[in-house]
Every structure is written in C-alpha cells, then in structure tokens.
Scaffold this active site. Sequence first.
Site, PDB file in Angstrom:
ATOM      1  N   ALA A  22       7.618 -12.694   8.051  1.00 56.49           N
ATOM      2  CA  ALA A  22       8.782 -11.930   8.508  1.00 56.49           C
ATOM      3  C   ALA A  22       8.569 -11.572   9.966  1.00 56.49           C
ATOM      4  O   ALA A  22       7.838 -10.639  10.293  1.00 56.49           O
ATOM      5  CB  ALA A  22       8.934 -10.662   7.668  1.00 56.49           C
TER       6      ALA A  22
ATOM      7  N   ASP B 166      -3.947  -2.749   0.605  1.00 52.56           N
ATOM      8  CA  ASP B 166      -3.709  -2.783   2.054  1.00 52.56           C
ATOM      9  C   ASP B 166      -3.947  -4.219   2.529  1.00 52.56           C
ATOM     10  O   ASP B 166      -5.066  -4.741   2.419  1.00 52.56           O
ATOM     11  CB  ASP B 166      -4.687  -1.811   2.739  1.00 52.56           C
ATOM     12  CG  ASP B 166      -4.451  -1.735   4.231  1.00 52.56           C
ATOM     13  OD1 ASP B 166      -3.705  -2.582   4.778  1.00 52.56           O
ATOM     14  OD2 ASP B 166      -5.021  -0.820   4.867  1.00 52.56           O
TER      15      ASP B 166
ATOM     16  N   SER C 282       4.841  -4.531   6.638  1.00 54.18           N
ATOM     17  CA  SER C 282       4.816  -3.954   7.989  1.00 54.18           C
ATOM     18  C   SER C 282       5.815  -2.805   8.038  1.00 54.18           C
ATOM     19  O   SER C 282       6.929  -2.954   7.529  1.00 54.18           O
ATOM     20  CB  SER C 282       5.234  -4.973   9.057  1.00 54.18           C
ATOM     21  OG  SER C 282       5.416  -4.316  10.306  1.00 54.18           O
TER      22      SER C 282
ATOM     23  N   THR D 168       5.139   2.842   3.630  1.00 50.18           N
ATOM     24  CA  THR D 168       6.563   3.164   3.858  1.00 50.18           C
ATOM     25  C   THR D 168       7.435   2.750   2.674  1.00 50.18           C
ATOM     26  O   THR D 168       8.640   3.009   2.683  1.00 50.18           O
ATOM     27  CB  THR D 168       7.116   2.480   5.132  1.00 50.18           C
ATOM     28  OG1 THR D 168       7.025   1.059   4.980  1.00 50.18           O
ATOM     29  CG2 THR D 168       6.363   2.905   6.375  1.00 50.18           C
ATOM     30  N   GLY D 169       6.856   2.107   1.686  1.00 48.35           N
ATOM     31  CA  GLY D 169       7.635   1.636   0.534  1.00 48.35           C
ATOM     32  C   GLY D 169       7.637   2.638  -0.609  1.00 48.35           C
ATOM     33  O   GLY D 169       6.977   3.679  -0.542  1.00 48.35           O
TER      34      GLY D 169
ATOM     35  N   TYR E 176       4.909  -2.706  17.587  1.00 48.21           N
ATOM     36  CA  TYR E 176       5.615  -3.533  16.592  1.00 48.21           C
ATOM     37  C   TYR E 176       5.925  -4.907  17.188  1.00 48.21           C
ATOM     38  O   TYR E 176       5.586  -5.936  16.601  1.00 48.21           O
ATOM     39  CB  TYR E 176       6.901  -2.816  16.197  1.00 48.21           C
ATOM     40  CG  TYR E 176       7.756  -3.515  15.163  1.00 48.21           C
ATOM     41  CD1 TYR E 176       7.346  -3.616  13.845  1.00 48.21           C
ATOM     42  CD2 TYR E 176       9.002  -4.046  15.509  1.00 48.21           C
ATOM     43  CE1 TYR E 176       8.151  -4.234  12.883  1.00 48.21           C
ATOM     44  CE2 TYR E 176       9.811  -4.661  14.558  1.00 48.21           C
ATOM     45  CZ  TYR E 176       9.389  -4.747  13.252  1.00 48.21           C
ATOM     46  OH  TYR E 176      10.185  -5.351  12.314  1.00 48.21           O
TER      47      TYR E 176
ATOM     48  N   ASN F 120       0.830  -1.214   0.000  1.00 51.26           N
ATOM     49  CA  ASN F 120       0.000   0.000   0.000  1.00 51.26           C
ATOM     50  C   ASN F 120       0.863   1.262   0.000  1.00 51.26           C
ATOM     51  O   ASN F 120       0.354   2.369   0.128  1.00 51.26           O
ATOM     52  CB  ASN F 120      -0.973   0.017   1.193  1.00 51.26           C
ATOM     53  CG  ASN F 120      -0.261   0.139   2.524  1.00 51.26           C
ATOM     54  OD1 ASN F 120       0.972   0.064   2.588  1.00 51.26           O
ATOM     55  ND2 ASN F 120      -1.010   0.305   3.594  1.00 51.26           N
TER      56      ASN F 120
ATOM     57  N   THR G 272      19.009  -5.655   9.237  1.00 51.94           N
ATOM     58  CA  THR G 272      19.512  -5.888   7.875  1.00 51.94           C
ATOM     59  C   THR G 272      19.656  -4.544   7.171  1.00 51.94           C
ATOM     60  O   THR G 272      18.879  -3.622   7.427  1.00 51.94           O
ATOM     61  CB  THR G 272      18.519  -6.808   7.126  1.00 51.94           C
ATOM     62  OG1 THR G 272      18.364  -8.003   7.897  1.00 51.94           O
ATOM     63  CG2 THR G 272      19.016  -7.164   5.745  1.00 51.94           C
TER      64      THR G 272
HETATM   65  P1  NAD Z   1      10.022  -1.383   4.612  1.00 50.06           P
HETATM   66  O1  NAD Z   1       9.300  -0.328   5.359  1.00 50.06           O
HETATM   67  O2  NAD Z   1      11.048  -0.969   3.620  1.00 50.06           O
HETATM   68  O3  NAD Z   1       9.013  -2.332   3.873  1.00 50.06           O
HETATM   69  C1  NAD Z   1       7.751  -2.650   4.384  1.00 50.06           C
HETATM   70  C2  NAD Z   1       6.763  -2.564   3.236  1.00 50.06           C
HETATM   71  O4  NAD Z   1       5.456  -2.968   3.720  1.00 50.06           O
HETATM   72  C3  NAD Z   1       6.611  -1.154   2.675  1.00 50.06           C
HETATM   73  O5  NAD Z   1       6.745  -1.181   1.276  1.00 50.06           O
HETATM   74  C4  NAD Z   1       5.214  -0.731   3.106  1.00 50.06           C
HETATM   75  O6  NAD Z   1       4.620   0.184   2.226  1.00 50.06           O
HETATM   76  C5  NAD Z   1       4.499  -2.069   3.167  1.00 50.06           C
HETATM   77  N1  NAD Z   1       3.316  -2.088   4.053  1.00 50.06           N
HETATM   78  C6  NAD Z   1       3.243  -1.695   5.346  1.00 50.06           C
HETATM   79  N2  NAD Z   1       1.980  -1.852   5.797  1.00 50.06           N
HETATM   80  C7  NAD Z   1       1.261  -2.364   4.759  1.00 50.06           C
HETATM   81  C8  NAD Z   1      -0.094  -2.741   4.604  1.00 50.06           C
HETATM   82  N3  NAD Z   1      -1.006  -2.620   5.594  1.00 50.06           N
HETATM   83  N4  NAD Z   1      -0.500  -3.221   3.407  1.00 50.06           N
HETATM   84  C9  NAD Z   1       0.386  -3.354   2.382  1.00 50.06           C
HETATM   85  N5  NAD Z   1       1.682  -3.004   2.471  1.00 50.06           N
HETATM   86  C10 NAD Z   1       2.114  -2.512   3.651  1.00 50.06           C
HETATM   87  O7  NAD Z   1      10.675  -2.360   5.707  1.00 50.06           O
HETATM   88  P2  NAD Z   1      11.677  -3.582   5.513  1.00 50.06           P
HETATM   89  O8  NAD Z   1      12.915  -3.279   6.241  1.00 50.06           O
HETATM   90  O9  NAD Z   1      11.733  -4.002   4.099  1.00 50.06           O
HETATM   91  O10 NAD Z   1      10.912  -4.707   6.351  1.00 50.06           O
HETATM   92  C11 NAD Z   1      10.119  -5.684   5.713  1.00 50.06           C
HETATM   93  C12 NAD Z   1       9.652  -6.727   6.712  1.00 50.06           C
HETATM   94  O11 NAD Z   1      10.784  -7.342   7.331  1.00 50.06           O
HETATM   95  C13 NAD Z   1       8.794  -6.164   7.837  1.00 50.06           C
HETATM   96  O12 NAD Z   1       7.766  -7.078   8.122  1.00 50.06           O
HETATM   97  C14 NAD Z   1       9.756  -6.067   8.992  1.00 50.06           C
HETATM   98  O13 NAD Z   1       9.096  -6.187  10.218  1.00 50.06           O
HETATM   99  C15 NAD Z   1      10.689  -7.240   8.733  1.00 50.06           C
HETATM  100  N6  NAD Z   1      11.992  -7.025   9.353  1.00 50.06           N
HETATM  101  C16 NAD Z   1      12.911  -6.190   8.781  1.00 50.06           C
HETATM  102  C17 NAD Z   1      14.136  -6.000   9.399  1.00 50.06           C
HETATM  103  C18 NAD Z   1      15.198  -5.103   8.808  1.00 50.06           C
HETATM  104  O14 NAD Z   1      16.270  -4.943   9.416  1.00 50.06           O
HETATM  105  N7  NAD Z   1      15.030  -4.525   7.643  1.00 50.06           N
HETATM  106  C19 NAD Z   1      14.416  -6.635  10.617  1.00 50.06           C
HETATM  107  C20 NAD Z   1      13.448  -7.455  11.158  1.00 50.06           C
HETATM  108  C21 NAD Z   1      12.250  -7.656  10.513  1.00 50.06           C
END
Ligand code: NAD
Length: 331
Positions: free
Chosen positions: A118, A60, A79, A39-40, A149, A36, A179
């Site tokens: 995840a 969403d 998320s 945050t992307g 969270y 959606n 990461t």
């Molecule tokens: P990010 O914010 O770059 O990506 C999350 C994506 O989810 C975004 O594109 C956002 O728009 C989308 N999103 C959020 N809520 C949504 C919804 N209701 N419907 C549809 N899309 C939605 O974050 P990331 O770092 O890529 O993290 C991705 C996943 O990995 C998450 O679940 C996060 O909890 C998990 N994670 C990431 C890390 C890390 O270090 N990057 C560590 C632990 C867990």
Amino acid sequence: MTQRKKVLVTGAAGFLGSHLCDRFIQEGFHVVAMDNLITGKMSNVEHLLPLEQFDFYRQDISKFIHIPGDLHFILHFASPASPIDYLKIPIQTLKVGSLGVHHCLGLAKEKRARILIASTSEVYGDPEVHPQKETYWGNVNPIGPRGVYDEAKRFQEAMTMAYHTFHGLETRIARIFNTYGPRMRLNDGRALPAFIGQALRGEDLTVFGDGSQTRSFCYVDDMIEGIYRLLMSDYALPVNLGNPDEITILDFAKEIMMLTNTEQKISFGSLPADDPKQRRPDIALAKSLLDWQPRIAREEGLRRTYAYFKGFSLEELHRMEHKNFDQYIVK
Ligand code: NAD
Ligand code: UDP
C-alpha cells in the site's frame, strides 16, 4: 478438496485492511491477518474470528514475522495512515514502512509469494503537476511533519522495486488516493470522519486554512476492487488508484452539512504544515491495465458512510473514541 490459497494481510484490523480481509474471505482464500492494533480496532474483524479460514495474530510487523506452511499472497497495509496518527507516532510510522516492508518482502521471497504494498498519493507530496500521473516524481519535504509518512512510503516503493529487480519477486505497488467509508475511526483526524463526527456531536465543522485545498475521495468498495485487480495483474510498476472527482475541502464540508442536515457553522483553523494544496489521480493507467474505474459517486458513498456512523448511539460513538479491545486472539 483443493487447498485454499493463503493470503497474509498486514494492518488487517484497520479500515482498508479489514475490508480486504472480507474480500479475500469472499473469494475463498484462507486469510492470515496481522495487526498490532496501534491505530486499528478488533471490532473491524470481529465478525471473521469464528471462521476456520481466518486467523488473527496480534503482531508488530516492524519485528520479524513468520508463517508456517504455504503462503501465496501478501498485502502490506500496516501503517498509520492519518496525519494525526503519524504525527503522534512518527518513529513507528517510519519503522513499519521500512523495517516492516523488509520483513514482508523477506517472507514473500521465502514463500515465493506475490506481494502488493500500500503506497500512497503522498509520494507526490504537495504536487506541482496536476492531476498526478505515475510518472511524476513528487514534491516531498523529507524533514517536515508529514515526511515520516511520505518518505517511509517512498522507501517502501524503492525496496519493493529492488526485491523485484534483484530477487525477481512478483511485486505490485498501489498508489492509493484518499479513500473513505465504513470502519474509519471517528477520531482519526481525517476530514471525512472529523466532519461527520462533528456533525453528529452538534459541533462546528473545522475547515483548515480557507478550505480551497482539494482532494479526490474514493469510496472503499471501489478501492478494494482496484487493489484486488492490481494484485491479480502482472504489472510491477506503481499504479494510481483513486477517484478523480476532485472537490475543495470547503465544498466537501458543505456536502457533509447537507448530508447530515445539521445547522452547525463552519469554523476556519490554520492549515497544517505541508498540507498539499491539490490532489487528483490520473487513473488512465488503471483503466487500461485493470479495466477499473470507480463506480460509486460521492453522493452515494457519503450516504452509505453516514448510515454506518448513524447506526451507533451517542454513547457508542463516544466509546469508539477509545481503543477498548485489549484482548486478542492468536490461533
Ligand atoms: P488504518 O490506520 O485504519 O489501518 C492501518 C492498520 O495498520 C491499523 O490497524 C494499525 O493498527 C496497523 N498497524 C500500524 N502499524 C503496525 C505495525 N507496526 N504492525 C502491525 N500493524 C500495524 O489506516 P488505513 O486507512 O486502513 O490505511 C491502510 C494502509 O493504506 C496504510 O498503509 C496507508 O498508508 C494506506 N493508504 C490509505 C489511504 C486512505 O485514504 N485510507 C490512502 C493512501 C494509503
Ligand atoms: N481537514 C480539515 N479539517 C479537518 C480535517 C482535515 O479541513 O478537521 C483538511 C486537511 O487539512 C486536508 C484535507 O482536509 O487539507 C484532507 O485531510 P485528511 O487528513 O483527510 O487527508 P490528507 O491531508 O492526508 O489528504
């Protein structure tokens, strides 16, 4: 011609989700991407849009989702993931971790698809056991600012296990540790993009607290490999994925200053509430189960990440601060 296997990636326009899309396309899958864009960024998946084996839906995940036809795998990555994001949008964070995972599990059940969720090192909260093993239950403050969270992710694990035991669904749980890599948002507030952004803009690097808190940073390519192997394994209990190479945040800031060759200083600010004091994954399980361990040392990973951010002009870097992709494609 044999039919391509179809995989749904939620959170596909995010940092990890977009790298997962790339990997599954490379492996010959048909990728259905949902996001959606809260945050992307569309720019993370723009290069895939012309492909006939890639579909993007602006959707969403906290609302009902459906995909016609066969579906073989689901990766639930939607998320907010950075503390400033989920502090800004706490209710959406709770919803996508709870209602969102329920929708994904329901879809997996209907399609008899295998699902990987995840999860996160945040399920360990501010850990009293170090390094963290999968058997540790964690030290989470449910009502603190990070609770939205952490508890959503803990609920997500419980829900996933319930679908596994009650419905016999094939489920996988990745406990992902910090990461980093290309496609992180420069303004997402996480330590690495914050420090690199500050260095590029000629600002001081903001270390929170005295910088003695530790993290263990994993380069994105290693993480994607671990996730892929876990999905293809037959193990339903949680598995830690991360790089055990632990560093204090102060030393990490100094590494970024060396890397970017900047003359800025470090300025110290107050430590956010419930900020974990230490974090390092015990990855013995992933090593034995998946024959996986990180291969890319921080020096190399940071070099690649800096090369990505350095590729943007100052003007573009400022533009990256805004979410300027209003258009979306639905096929
Ligand atoms: P990010 O914010 O770059 O990506 C999350 C994506 O989810 C975004 O594109 C956002 O728009 C989308 N999103 C959020 N809520 C949504 C919804 N209701 N419907 C549809 N899309 C939605 O974050 P990331 O770092 O890529 O993290 C991705 C996943 O990995 C998450 O679940 C996060 O909890 C998990 N994670 C990431 C890390 C890390 O270090 N990057 C560590 C632990 C867990
Ligand atoms: N941090 C910092 N300065 C910043 C951003 C983060 O000192 O500008 C600290 C933060 O307080 C935490 C660590 O860096 O101790 C990692 O923060 P991040 O948000 O990257 O991840 P998380 O806390 O979720 O592990």
